[in-house]
Motif scaffolding. Structure first.
Motif, PDB file in Angstrom:
ATOM      1  N   GLN A  25     -42.107 -49.044 -11.469  1.00 21.06           N
ATOM      2  CA  GLN A  25     -43.249 -49.074 -12.426  1.00 21.06           C
ATOM      3  C   GLN A  25     -43.901 -50.471 -12.572  1.00 21.06           C
ATOM      4  OE1 GLN A  25     -44.845 -46.148 -13.694  1.00 21.06           O
ATOM      5  NE2 GLN A  25     -46.486 -47.482 -14.155  1.00 21.06           N
ATOM      6  N   GLN A  26     -42.973 -51.342 -12.569  1.00 22.79           N
ATOM      7  CA  GLN A  26     -43.534 -52.718 -12.786  1.00 22.79           C
ATOM      8  C   GLN A  26     -44.529 -53.195 -11.514  1.00 22.79           C
ATOM      9  OE1 GLN A  26     -40.716 -55.806 -13.283  1.00 22.79           O
ATOM     10  NE2 GLN A  26     -42.238 -57.538 -13.576  1.00 22.79           N
ATOM     11  N   ALA A  27     -43.756 -52.922 -10.339  1.00 22.89           N
ATOM     12  CA  ALA A  27     -44.651 -53.104  -9.035  1.00 22.89           C
ATOM     13  C   ALA A  27     -45.825 -52.339  -8.885  1.00 22.89           C
ATOM     14  CB  ALA A  27     -43.591 -52.756  -7.777  1.00 22.89           C
ATOM     15  N   LEU A  28     -45.778 -50.923  -9.240  1.00 23.48           N
ATOM     16  CA  LEU A  28     -46.905 -50.176  -8.992  1.00 23.48           C
ATOM     17  C   LEU A  28     -48.242 -50.574  -9.781  1.00 23.48           C
ATOM     18  CD1 LEU A  28     -45.035 -46.678  -8.472  1.00 23.48           C
ATOM     19  CD2 LEU A  28     -46.705 -47.722  -6.931  1.00 23.48           C
ATOM     20  N   SER A  29     -47.741 -51.112 -10.852  1.00 28.34           N
ATOM     21  CA  SER A  29     -48.802 -51.799 -11.890  1.00 28.34           C
ATOM     22  C   SER A  29     -49.666 -52.900 -11.297  1.00 28.34           C
ATOM     23  CB  SER A  29     -48.068 -52.223 -13.203  1.00 28.34           C
ATOM     24  OG  SER A  29     -47.360 -53.445 -12.978  1.00 28.34           O
ATOM     25  N   ARG A  30     -49.218 -53.402 -10.233  1.00 28.50           N
ATOM     26  CA  ARG A  30     -49.846 -54.421  -9.510  1.00 28.50           C
ATOM     27  C   ARG A  30     -50.801 -53.829  -8.532  1.00 28.50           C
ATOM     28  NH1 ARG A  30     -49.157 -59.824  -9.582  1.00 28.50           N
ATOM     29  NH2 ARG A  30     -47.451 -60.892 -10.744  1.00 28.50           N
ATOM     30  N   LEU A  31     -50.948 -52.418  -8.052  1.00 29.97           N
ATOM     31  CA  LEU A  31     -51.339 -51.965  -6.987  1.00 29.97           C
ATOM     32  C   LEU A  31     -52.411 -50.834  -7.432  1.00 29.97           C
ATOM     33  CD1 LEU A  31     -47.908 -51.733  -4.873  1.00 29.97           C
ATOM     34  CD2 LEU A  31     -49.760 -53.447  -4.858  1.00 29.97           C
ATOM     35  N   ALA A  32     -53.627 -51.228  -8.123  1.00 27.50           N
ATOM     36  CA  ALA A  32     -54.342 -50.477  -8.728  1.00 27.50           C
ATOM     37  C   ALA A  32     -54.854 -49.341  -7.785  1.00 27.50           C
ATOM     38  CB  ALA A  32     -55.660 -51.166  -9.294  1.00 27.50           C
ATOM     39  N   PHE A  33     -55.017 -49.570  -6.353  1.00 26.35           N
ATOM     40  CA  PHE A  33     -55.470 -48.662  -5.324  1.00 26.35           C
ATOM     41  C   PHE A  33     -54.541 -47.657  -4.926  1.00 26.35           C
ATOM     42  CE2 PHE A  33     -53.785 -51.710  -2.905  1.00 26.35           C
ATOM     43  CZ  PHE A  33     -53.229 -51.100  -1.715  1.00 26.35           C
ATOM     44  N   PHE A  34     -53.218 -47.543  -5.530  1.00 22.37           N
ATOM     45  CA  PHE A  34     -52.368 -46.492  -5.208  1.00 22.37           C
ATOM     46  C   PHE A  34     -52.456 -45.530  -6.369  1.00 22.37           C
ATOM     47  CE2 PHE A  34     -48.504 -48.386  -2.633  1.00 22.37           C
ATOM     48  CZ  PHE A  34     -49.353 -49.150  -2.065  1.00 22.37           C
TER      49      PHE A  34
END
Length: 253
Positions: A25-34
């Motif tokens: 979740q922490q990593a994905l929070s940096r990747l808005a286009f995901f």
């Protein structure tokens, strides 16, 4: 039998994954286009990223401390282009070398008179044929900013391009894809971009794409995943070729 063993090994690697839901979740929070990905696609992407991190070696340079967040952010971005292709598209090399920020490698270049020079060029990323991918941690972590620039996707697009030799803007095409159609779409768009730049016309695609066909493919791949509408509106034929190659259609058109 071999397929059974392969699946068994994958299941074993995934069951022993050290990464928690909070890590992802922490990593994905940096990747808005995901955010455009479905839950099913995100699940498959996390599985692939886990396997990527098992099979590839992320190596520190310049005193960098490689955190779990950095590992996952890089792996997720690296695996997005091959989500529907498979991890074997990254076969033939192992290392991902990560610097804190940019780096300045030394390359040799021959001038028009046959004299070889050592040239230093500041870079934020680099891909070597049958060799490592080199990345800036700073730019990798900023990859989720939706601005059409994505270092990780750019360098890994080069890796896909190199699967059939030196990067030239045409990766190995799938059965059913047409090499002449690919060449026609990309050649026309590449020439158009160069024309626009030469004549000072407005263009929102990074001018670096006009430096070589390989860079055009890598830059357009960045934009395809981050700002697909921009590619579709500017170079629709290229968009269709990229959608066929990556087996993804971000706009569902």
């Amino acid at each position: 039998m071999l397929d059974f063993l392969h699946k068994w090994r994958e299941k074993r690697i995934l069951s022993r994954s050290p990464y928690t839901d909070a890590d992802w979740q922490q990593a994905l929070s940096r990747l808005a286009f995901f955010e455009r990905l479905s839950q099913e696609d995100l699940h498959r992407l996390k599985r692939m990223a886990t396997l990527f991190l098992h099979h590839k070696s992320l190596e520190s340079a310049g005193g960098l401390n490689i955190t779990t967040e950095l590992k996952l952010v890089i792996a997720l971005q690296a695996c997005l282009p091959i989500l529907n292709l498979g991890l074997d598209w990254y076969d033939g090399w192992v290392s991902v070398i990560i610097y804190p920020a940019g780096f300045t490698p030394i390359h040799t270049e021959m001038d028009e008179y046959g004299v070889v020079h050592e040239v230093r060029k500041p870079l934020s990323g680099e891909s070597w044929e049958r060799g490592p991918v080199v990345l800036s941690a700073e730019e990798s972590l900023d990859g989720g900013i939706i601005d059409g620039h994505n270092l990780v996707i750019h360098e890994f697009a080069h890796k896909l391009d190199m699967q059939n030799g030196v990067a030239n803007g045409m990766p190995p095409l799938h059965r059913g894809m047409s090499a002449p159609q690919w060449s026609k779409a990309f050649s026309a768009a590449y020439a158009d971009l160069q024309h626009r730049i030469a004549h000072g016309k407005s263009i929102v695609i990074d001018h670096y794409a006009a430096t070589a066909p390989a860079e055009f493919f890598a830059v357009l791949s960045e934009v395809f995943f981050e700002q697909p509408r921009l590619v579709h509106q500017t170079y629709p034929a290229v968009y269709q070729q990229l959608a066929q190659f990556y087996r993804q259609n971000p706009l569902n058109v």
